[in-house]
Design an enzyme around this catalytic site. Structure first.
Site: not given
Length: 765
Positions: A40, A95
């Site tokens: 970060y 899925k």
């Protein structure tokens, strides 16, 4: 299993131990302040600036290139209809799970709360920069057609509505193969399509792309035959409207060569099937129940070439054969779309793969002697490990040749190797295990059935068709547990101490006394022992009253081992029984031996352990690449411990020169192909991926497998007992329910193999 019980188990599966089926995990180190400063602020600014200068660098510095959005508005979920976006989320998560386990693609499910086509499209376009591809799912027709068409036109990343194209691609591959078997040409056959939804329309369009003629196609919807003189036809239906003056499925089926079913159950009668042409091709793909039941169709017409959407019959048209691998190929060349050329390439690759010799791993998984191209094998099996290396390259090449690939692949051999590394196929051992056991379930004794977790395992193997459980213990206790678990199936319960089974107990006691009367066994001690479940269960195996046994959940390993050894004994030509644990790791399965029995085997015993372990790997469909481990490498130490391992390797090389085995070698060199190749290029395992580790003693093997299990959360199957006369397997103390289920499957497969060897011997004699 009752529907209510199945309902509760499905809900529990999705809710525990944490809600849902997927999560996000870091791919970079994050343990130090330096790591976080790179991940970060301030370090993250650098890739941001690079991407600002060159937008394509987003693929270089972020997860975009391996991230697919699975998007639905919940308007056509499975067979449940319009149930809304929130209710569709479990399916979309599922899925995403399939994307990951079959092709190592990170799927992120996104459910949109809108039925407005423009709003849906605008939302997907707005979030598209996050993703490398878009998988549309469970959107009702006709909106699905417009949504996909516009998104494909307006986005520069692959977009596919799997409900349409997945079934189309898989069934088209099956159709090409079926036509070859039937000796028919696609441009000549008459095709009947029952259903006019998204999948049916896409299937029929793809068949036309391969040569099927519009004038030979009849499509039906809920109102009957779609005729050109019908009013108010949608554009999709109008394309397939026929000029023939027929109205019903019965009329359409006369002299038809091909039936494609994407509609409802049981609408095709035997009379309709009999009216079709010679060698009829019937793809009855309605789920869960096809348009005509498989066995009924085969009974009606011996010449039928049949496929369904079900896994319990040959020729399953399963979308998982397509979408993970199609997106894999598209992502890997940064395709701007999934076009017709790419879909047709996937069809051809699937069709061609079916004609190739089937790997033994697949034969083993489906308990087939040899799957070969023919009426019962016109499409690959979902567990085929070749899919990952065949379909994505075909799709990627088509993308490159059709001009939609932004990052062409240069080294195809390297790409294929990367695909195998990604695939996770090696991690499908448990699914292969269960699938194979279900083909021919055997009678498995659960020797500690009075315990709740053991009963849970017995219930699962029964309900899943993995094994036929035989429950040993107090009948009242077991019946109470069955009631508590709602396990209402009729299964055999035996209390070895009860009067009901006194005759059986007496018979077994005499057998045990005869077996061990010169080894200190008296008639009295034999009668006492036959009241003990591990003795009783072992004798059931010996006498052929059961096929396998699992025990050890509540007792220490040595206490269970003794009665098993005393009753069953070692197999012919085996000096020492041993055990193998299969560890399911990120690098694939590792076969470890001996993890439970032989404390300090000598060189001869170590060689025998290695040979039996190699046989276990082969039984599960893997070619063993074996390392005999030591603290030393190839003669670097003359200590007896190292020399013992070296001698065992010499014995193996002499007795079985075709076996890929070497040592003595340290673990890090064994597990790193590049390291071994650089340092020991002469070794049989140099540069190879080792999948079997044989340890110099019990201490090192047992500690290693438990470290892997405890620290890396590696699943363990085992200890698998090898070298006994029957299929008896002893659990680790306190084994989980899943571990017991897996071991029951192992016992079934063990019994299956013994039965095959027995039949083969009888045929030879």
């Amino acid at each position: 299993m009752s529907k209510e019980k199945q309902r509760r188990e499905a809900l529990l599966y999705h809710a525990k131990p944490q809600p849902g089926k997927i999560k996000i995990v870091p791919t970079k180190p994050y343990s130090t302040q330096r790591d976080l400063a790179l991940a970060y602020s301030p370090g993250v600014a650098e890739p941001c600036l690079e991407i600002e200068k060159n937008k394509d660098d987003v693929y270089k510095y972020t997860a975009k290139g391996n991230l697919v959005a699975v998007i639905s508005n919940g308007t056509a979920v499975l067979g449940l209809g319009d149930i809304g976006p929130e209710a569709s989320k479990p399916v979309m998560e599922g899925k995403s799970l399939l994307f990951k386990i079959f092709a190592d693609i990170d799927g992120m499910d996104i459910e949109l709360d809108t039925k407005d086509v423009d709003r849906f499209i605008e939302t997907v376009k707005t979030i598209a920069p996050t993703f490398g591809g878009i998988n549309l799912e469970d959107i009702k027709a006709p909106e699905a057609f417009e949504i996909e068409r516009r998104l494909k036109e307006e986005l520069d990343i692959p977009v596919m509505h799997d409900d349409q194209h997945g079934t189309a691609i898989i069934s088209a591959a099956a159709l090409l193969n079926a036509l070859e078997i039937a000796e028919k040409k696609i441009e000549e056959v008459k095709i009947v399509v029952s259903g006019a939804g998204a999948a049916a329309v896409s299937c029929t369009k793809l068949y036309k792309a391969f040569g099927a003629l519009a004038e030979h196609i009849v499509m039906l919807d809920s109102k009957g035959v779609i005729r050109s003189d019908r009013e108010s036809l949608s554009a999709e239906k109008k394309e397939f409207a026929t000029d023939r003056k027929i109205d019903t499925l019965d009329e359409a089926m006369k002299d038809a060569d091909v039936f494609i079913g994407l509609s409802i159950a049981d609408i095709v009668s035997p009379e309709m099937l009999n009216s079709m042409a010679k060698n009829p091709i019937v793809f009855a793909m309605a789920n869960p129940n096809p348009e005509i039941e498989y066995n009924l169709a085969c009974k009606t017409r011996e010449d039928v070439i049949m496929a369904t959407g079900r896994s319990d019959h040959p020729n399953q048209v399963n979308n998982v054969l397509g979408f993970p691998f199609i997106f894999r190929g598209a992502l890997d060349v940064r395709a701007t779309k999934i076009n017709e050329e790419m879909k047709m390439a996937a069809v051809r690759a699937l069709a061609d793969l079916t004609r190739e010799p089937v790997p033994e791993q697949v034969n083993i998984a489906y308990d087939a002697t040899r799957l070969t191209f023919g009426r019962n094998y016109i499409i690959p099996k979902p567990f085929d490990p070749r899919l990952i290396a065949k379909i994505p390259p075909a799709v990627a090449k088509a993308a490159m040749e059709s001009g939609v690939a932004k990052f062409p692949i240069q080294d195809w051999a390297k790409y294929e190797e990367e695909l195998y590394q990604r695939s996770g196929n090696d991690n499908k051992v448990v699914r292969l295990l269960h699938n194979r056991a279900k083909v021919n379930p055997k009678r498995i004794v659960f020797a500690e059935a009075e315990l709740l977790d053991v009963m849970k395992a017995a219930q699962i193997v029964h309900d899943e068709g993995i094994a036929i459980p035989i429950l040993l213990g107090n009948k009242e206790t077991i019946e109470n547990l069955k009631e508590e678990l709602e396990f209402d199936a009729e299964v055999l319960i035996i209390d070895p101490r009860s009067d009901e089974f006194s005759e059986m107990r007496t018979k077994y006691a005499l057998k045990l006394w005869e077996l061990r009367k010169r080894k200190g066994e008296t008639k009295y001690s034999a009668r006492v022992n036959m009241g003990k479940r591990n003795y009783f269960g072992s004798m059931m195996l010996k006498e052929g009253d059961a096929d396998g046994m699992i025990s050890g959940y509540s007792r220490s390993y040595p206490k269970v081992l003794r009665p098993v050894f005393e009753v069953l004994g070692r197999a012919k030509n085996v000096q020492n029984a041993s055990t193998v644990n299969i560890m399911i790791t990120d690098r694939g399965p590792l076969f470890l031996a001996d993890t439970s029995i032989n404390i300090d085997p000598n060189a001869e015993e170590l060689a025998e352990i290695a040979q039996m372990t190699a046989n276990v790997a082969k039984t599960f469909g893997f070619n063993p690449v074996m390392a005999l481990l030591s603290y030393a490498n190839f003669g670097s130490s003359s200590h007896p411990n190292a020399r013992k391992v070296k001698e065992a390797v010499r014995i193996l090389h002499e007795r079985n020169p075709d076996l890929v085995v070497d040592g003595e070698i340290q673990t890090d060199f064994a597990l790193d192909p590049e390291l071994s190749n650089n340092n020991f290029p002469f070794s049989k395992i140099s540069g190879k991926k080792v999948n079997t580790l044989v340890f110099p003693n019990l201490e090192s093997a047992n500690i290693t497998y438990k470290l892997l299990k405890g620290l890396n959360n590696a699943d363990s199957i085992g200890p698998i007992m090898v070298g006994l006369t029957r299929a008896a397997h002893i659990l680790q103390l306190g084994a989980s329910v899943d571990e017991m289920v897996n071991m029951a499957a192992v016992a079934v497969i063990d019994a299956q193999e013994r039965e095959k060897r027995k039949i083969a011997k009888m045929q030879r004699d």
